[in-house]
Design an enzyme around this catalytic site. Sequence first.
Site, mmCIF file in Angstrom:
data_model
loop_
_atom_site.group_PDB
_atom_site.id
_atom_site.type_symbol
_atom_site.label_atom_id
_atom_site.label_comp_id
_atom_site.label_asym_id
_atom_site.label_seq_id
_atom_site.Cartn_x
_atom_site.Cartn_y
_atom_site.Cartn_z
ATOM 1 C CB SER A 143 -10.015 14.622 -18.910
ATOM 2 O OG SER A 143 -9.552 14.656 -17.592
ATOM 3 C CG ASP A 167 -6.086 13.396 -19.292
ATOM 4 O OD1 ASP A 167 -6.827 13.562 -20.218
ATOM 5 O OD2 ASP A 167 -6.454 13.822 -18.145
#
Length: 250
Positions: A48, A151
């Site tokens: 991320s 993610d």
Amino acid sequence: LKRVSLRGWSVSFAGCGFLGVYHIGAATCLQEHAPHIIRDARHIYGASAGALAGAVLVGACADVLALAKEARKRNLGPLHPSFNVIKIIRDGLMRNLPENTHQLSSGRLCISLTRVSDGKNTLISNFNSKEEVVQVLLHLRMLGMSPRYVDGGISDNLPQYESKNTITVSPFAGECDICPKGNSANFHEMNLTNTSIQLSLGNLYRLTQALFPPEPKICEQGYSDAFKFLKENGMLHLWIITDDMVLTWV
């Protein structure tokens, strides 16, 4: 605490939303006071926002501070309907990444993603174009009209956390190598998708900052924590001026 063995070492940055500005501070300190740690690292891992920090270190220029400042201009922060975080980051990456960023990143930058088909973690480290680097950083690698990955923080928020050859960086107090220090040595912790997080009011506050743009001072905190790590582990290098006015690296 895990002791780092600097034999074929790597660096790993935790996913943390808007607290990614902490990583920028830590990365700046490492580059200024121990550039060999970044220069000679075998791999730079990230999930991320941590992946954006990794991209900065291998030659990219994702302006996370600018993103936070843009969000703070609006009363509702990132919840404001005019705030498009993906577009802002994408525009910044396309504007600032060098055209050969895929060559600089391949084999060195390892981005943690979660595979949609089975929910398992995968590390993407080979890139064919600048556009592909940007898509992976934004978790938008597509197969037709369906996302192949989302993610990486969902499945592994801090790649290679348990490896003694990996310097881990996290804006949450816990057992990472570079992180804020907790108030007590006898703290309870939880492991959130491979990230050690102390159960404390301080971390609760930091979790809220991950969702809403924090003050830029969190960048200074990252710099300070990285400086402490280097000093405590005997890796702090400074330029000094000797009696004969020669700059010496010590």
